[in-house]
Design an enzyme around this catalytic site. Structure first.
Site, PDB file in Angstrom:
ATOM      1  N   ASP A   1      -8.111  -5.427  -0.202  1.00 55.19           N
ATOM      2  CA  ASP A   1      -8.569  -6.322  -1.262  1.00 55.19           C
ATOM      3  C   ASP A   1      -8.265  -7.791  -0.990  1.00 55.19           C
ATOM      4  O   ASP A   1      -8.741  -8.653  -1.727  1.00 55.19           O
ATOM      5  CB  ASP A   1      -7.927  -5.905  -2.595  1.00 55.19           C
ATOM      6  CG  ASP A   1      -8.595  -4.668  -3.175  1.00 55.19           C
ATOM      7  OD1 ASP A   1      -9.829  -4.562  -3.054  1.00 55.19           O
ATOM      8  OD2 ASP A   1      -7.888  -3.813  -3.727  1.00 55.19           O
TER       9      ASP A   1
ATOM     10  N   HIS B   1       0.852  -1.190   0.000  1.00 55.62           N
ATOM     11  CA  HIS B   1       0.000   0.000   0.000  1.00 55.62           C
ATOM     12  C   HIS B   1       0.880   1.230   0.000  1.00 55.62           C
ATOM     13  O   HIS B   1       1.924   1.239   0.635  1.00 55.62           O
ATOM     14  CB  HIS B   1      -0.926   0.015   1.221  1.00 55.62           C
ATOM     15  CG  HIS B   1      -2.121   0.887   1.009  1.00 55.62           C
ATOM     16  ND1 HIS B   1      -2.092   2.237   1.238  1.00 55.62           N
ATOM     17  CD2 HIS B   1      -3.351   0.586   0.547  1.00 55.62           C
ATOM     18  CE1 HIS B   1      -3.280   2.738   0.938  1.00 55.62           C
ATOM     19  NE2 HIS B   1      -4.056   1.770   0.504  1.00 55.62           N
TER      20      HIS B   1
HETATM   21  N1  ACO Z   1       3.825  -8.091  -3.895  1.00 53.36           N
HETATM   22  C1  ACO Z   1       5.169  -8.106  -3.956  1.00 53.36           C
HETATM   23  N2  ACO Z   1       5.936  -7.014  -3.878  1.00 53.36           N
HETATM   24  C2  ACO Z   1       5.304  -5.839  -3.725  1.00 53.36           C
HETATM   25  C3  ACO Z   1       3.915  -5.747  -3.647  1.00 53.36           C
HETATM   26  C4  ACO Z   1       3.174  -6.918  -3.728  1.00 53.36           C
HETATM   27  N3  ACO Z   1       1.846  -6.904  -3.673  1.00 53.36           N
HETATM   28  N4  ACO Z   1       3.572  -4.460  -3.474  1.00 53.36           N
HETATM   29  C5  ACO Z   1       4.686  -3.761  -3.465  1.00 53.36           C
HETATM   30  N5  ACO Z   1       5.749  -4.589  -3.621  1.00 53.36           N
HETATM   31  C6  ACO Z   1       7.150  -4.213  -3.663  1.00 53.36           C
HETATM   32  C7  ACO Z   1       7.477  -3.696  -5.064  1.00 53.36           C
HETATM   33  O1  ACO Z   1       7.883  -4.734  -5.922  1.00 53.36           O
HETATM   34  C8  ACO Z   1       8.548  -2.701  -4.763  1.00 53.36           C
HETATM   35  O2  ACO Z   1       9.741  -3.404  -4.515  1.00 53.36           O
HETATM   36  P1  ACO Z   1      11.159  -2.808  -5.026  1.00 53.36           P
HETATM   37  O3  ACO Z   1      11.292  -1.486  -4.297  1.00 53.36           O
HETATM   38  O4  ACO Z   1      12.115  -3.868  -4.614  1.00 53.36           O
HETATM   39  O5  ACO Z   1      11.004  -2.634  -6.497  1.00 53.36           O
HETATM   40  C9  ACO Z   1       8.123  -2.084  -3.425  1.00 53.36           C
HETATM   41  O6  ACO Z   1       7.336  -3.107  -2.788  1.00 53.36           O
HETATM   42  C10 ACO Z   1       7.282  -0.819  -3.576  1.00 53.36           C
HETATM   43  O7  ACO Z   1       6.180  -1.130  -4.432  1.00 53.36           O
HETATM   44  P2  ACO Z   1       5.475  -0.105  -5.380  1.00 53.36           P
HETATM   45  O8  ACO Z   1       4.645  -0.850  -6.373  1.00 53.36           O
HETATM   46  O9  ACO Z   1       6.456   0.882  -5.933  1.00 53.36           O
HETATM   47  O10 ACO Z   1       4.557   0.657  -4.318  1.00 53.36           O
HETATM   48  P3  ACO Z   1       3.413   1.680  -4.665  1.00 53.36           P
HETATM   49  O11 ACO Z   1       3.211   2.479  -3.443  1.00 53.36           O
HETATM   50  O12 ACO Z   1       3.699   2.394  -5.928  1.00 53.36           O
HETATM   51  O13 ACO Z   1       2.165   0.740  -4.976  1.00 53.36           O
HETATM   52  C11 ACO Z   1       0.438  -0.811  -4.663  1.00 53.36           C
HETATM   53  C12 ACO Z   1       1.192   0.363  -4.045  1.00 53.36           C
HETATM   54  C13 ACO Z   1       0.002  -0.455  -6.087  1.00 53.36           C
HETATM   55  C14 ACO Z   1      -0.798  -1.070  -3.835  1.00 53.36           C
HETATM   56  C15 ACO Z   1       1.361  -2.051  -4.699  1.00 53.36           C
HETATM   57  O14 ACO Z   1       1.699  -2.411  -3.381  1.00 53.36           O
HETATM   58  C16 ACO Z   1       0.721  -3.209  -5.423  1.00 53.36           C
HETATM   59  O15 ACO Z   1       0.832  -3.284  -6.661  1.00 53.36           O
HETATM   60  N6  ACO Z   1       0.056  -4.138  -4.695  1.00 53.36           N
HETATM   61  C17 ACO Z   1      -0.655  -5.224  -5.339  1.00 53.36           C
HETATM   62  C18 ACO Z   1      -1.985  -4.756  -5.905  1.00 53.36           C
HETATM   63  C19 ACO Z   1      -2.982  -4.467  -4.810  1.00 53.36           C
HETATM   64  O16 ACO Z   1      -3.158  -5.243  -3.891  1.00 53.36           O
HETATM   65  N7  ACO Z   1      -3.687  -3.349  -4.979  1.00 53.36           N
HETATM   66  C20 ACO Z   1      -4.741  -2.932  -4.027  1.00 53.36           C
HETATM   67  C21 ACO Z   1      -4.271  -1.786  -3.194  1.00 53.36           C
HETATM   68  S1  ACO Z   1      -5.500  -1.284  -2.037  1.00 53.36           S
HETATM   69  C22 ACO Z   1      -6.613  -0.425  -2.959  1.00 53.36           C
HETATM   70  O17 ACO Z   1      -6.301   0.250  -3.884  1.00 53.36           O
HETATM   71  C23 ACO Z   1      -8.012  -0.605  -2.700  1.00 53.36           C
END
Ligand code: ACO
Length: 373
Positions: free
Chosen positions: A309, A258
C-alpha cells in the site's frame, strides 16, 4: 486448543493459488514469481492463471478476454441504484452495495457449481471497474461512460473514468498494479470470503464480505491513508519533522509492517519502480521523493517491511486517480484472487468455525427489571 490473537501463525486453509515467502520477500501465483508476471503478463491473463491453474493458450486467452469485455455493462438498475446513493458514499461502500445488489440480477445466482461460479466471476470481474468509474462520474454530476469493447481491463477503467482513451504507458502501469494486487494467500479479505463460502453461501455473498473487509485501514484502506499522509506533510523538507512527531506519538505509519513479510514486500519494490518512473516521466517528483525519504526514516527506526500500500499511493495519485478510489482499485484486482479462493473452498469445504476463549463471568443471577439500577 491454542489461542492465537489475530490467528497469527495459524494455518486455516490449504491453497494452490498463491504462496508468500515472507522471509525472502517472494510471492508466487500458481508457482510463477510475480516479477515474471508483472513483466510479461496482463491482468486478464493473470486472472485466467489464478482461476484455471495454468497460463492460458493464445486461443483460450482471446476467448477469456472476449467474455470479460462482453460482461462490462452492468444492469441499468445498478446505475439507477448508484443515482440514489448519497454522494458522500465511499467508493468501497458503493462497491459493497453494488456487488450485493448484483446477486439477484445474475442469471446463475442460485447455481453453486464451479461452472456457474466461473461465469459469475467473469461477470463480477468485468463489472467492478464499470461500477467504480460510474460512481466517480455520477458523484461529479456526469453520466457514466459506456465501457469500451476493445480496450484492455486497465485501459478501459481509465477510459471510463475520464471518457478519453488513456496514454498506453499509463494503462500499462495500472495493468501491472492490477497484476501485483490479484492474490495474496489468506489475507483478511480472502479469509472473509472463504468463511462466507464455507457456510455454502453464494459467490456474491462471499465477495461482498471480502470487499467489506478490504476496506479497513489496516488492510487495503492503507493506500488511501498513505496518500493523505503525503499530502498532510506536503513538502520534502517537512518529512523528518513529521516522522519524529509520528514516532513520538506512537502512531503507526501506513504502508509499513506486515503479518507475513519479514523482508520488504516484493510488490512494494515493483510499485517503487513504477512510482519512480512516473516521477521521471511526468516531472512530478515530490510524492516519490517524499515516499522514499519516509521509507528511509521508518526503516532506520524499526525493522518494518514496506508493504504493497505504500508506493501504490503515489503511483495512483500521479496517474490522476482520486484518492478515495485507491482501495476500490485494489478490489478491482483482488476479485480475481477472492473468486479463485471461493472455488477452492467449495471444492474441499468444511465450515470455518474457530472457538473463542470466554473471559466473562458465569452463574450470574437474573435481576428482575424493576430491581435493576
Ligand atoms: N508503523 C509503526 N509501527 C508498526 C507498524 C507501522 N506501520 N506496523 C507494525 N508496527 C509495530 C507495532 O506497533 C507493534 O509494535 P509493538 O510490538 O512494540 O507493540 C509491532 O510492530 C507488531 O505490529 P502489529 O500491529 O501487532 O502487527 P500485525 O501483524 O498484527 O499487523 C499490520 C500487521 C496490520 C499490517 C500492521 O503492520 C499495520 O497496522 N501496518 C499499517 C497499516 C498498513 O500498512 N496496512 C496494509 C497492510 S498490507 C495489506 O493489507 C494490503
Amino acid at each position: 486448543m491454542t489461542n492465537s490473537k489475530g490467528l497469527e501463525g495459524v494455518v486455516a486453509a490449504e491453497t494452490g493459488i498463491s504462496h508468500i515467502d515472507g522471509f525472502h520477500g517472494r510471492l508466487y501465483y500458481r508457482g510463477i514469481d510475480i516479477n515474471e508476471l508483472a513483466t510479461h503478463s496482463t491482468f486478464e491473463e493473470t486472472t485466467a492463471l489464478l482461476w484455471y491453474g495454468k497460463l492460458p493458450t493464445a486461443r483460450q486467452l482471446e476467448s477469456f478476454t472476449a467474455k470479460i469485455i462482453e460482461s462490462r455493462l452492468v444492469p441499468n438498475e445498478i446505475i439507477a441504484l448508484l443515482l440514489l446513493l448519497p454522494k458522500k458514499t465511499t467508493p468501497m461502500g458503493v462497491l459493497r452495495t453494488s456487488v450485493s445488489a448484483l446477486s439477484p440480477f445474475d442469471p446463475e445466482t442460485r447455481d453453486n457449481s464451479l461452472e456457474a461460479n466461473v461465469h459469475k466471476s467473469i461477470r463480477l470481474t468485468a463489472a467492478l471497474p464499470t461500477i467504480v468509474a460510474a460512481w466517480e462520474r455520477i458523484r461529479n454530476g456526469l453520466w457514466p461512460v459506456t465501457p469500451s469493447t476493445t480496450l484492455g481491463h486497465a485501459a478501459n477503467f481509465l477510459y471510463m473514468l475520464s471518457g478519453k482513451e488513456p496514454d498506453p504507458a499509463a494503462a500499462r502501469i495500472l495493468d501491472q498494479c492490477l497484476i501485483l494486487h490479484a492474490d495474496h494467500g489468506l489475507n483478511a479479505s480472502t479469509f472473509a470470503a472463504r468463511i462466507t463460502a464455507s457456510t455454502l453461501s453464494n459467490l456474491h455473498s462471499a465477495i461482498t464480505s471480502a470487499i467489506s473487509t478490504l476496506q479497513g485501514p489496516l488492510h487495503g484502506g492503507a493506500n488511501e491513508q498513505v496518500m493523505r499522509m503525503l499530502l498532510e506533510i506536503g513538502d520534502l523538507e517537512r518529512v523528518e519533522q513529521y516522522m519524529r512527531g509520528a514516532f513520538a506519538a506512537g502512531r503507526k505509519i501506513m504502508g509499513f509492517g506486515h503479518r507475513v513479510y519479514k523482508a520488504d514486500d516484493p510488490r512494494a519494490l515493483w510499485l517503487e519502480r513504477l512510482s519512480r518512473d512516473l516521477a521521471e516521466s511526468t516531472g512530478n517528483r515530490v510524492w516519490y521523493q517524499m515516499s522514499d525519504r519516509i521509507r528511509s526514516i521508518v526503516q532506520s527506526q524499526k525493522p518494518l517491511p514496506v508493504n504493497v500500500d505504500f508506493y501504490s499511493a503515489s503511483v495512483y495519485y500521479t496517474l490522476g486517480i482520486p484518492i478515495d478510489l485507491f482501495t476500490s482499485i485494489f478490489a478491482i484486482s483482488r476479485v480475481a484472487g477472492w473468486t479463485a479462493h471461493v472455488y477452492e473452498q467449495y471444492a474441499d469445504n468444511r465450515l470455518i468455525r474457530p472457538e473463542s476463549a470466554y473471559i466473562g463471568s458465569l452463574d450470574m443471577p437474573y435481576t428482575a427489571l424493576a430491581e435493576r439500577n
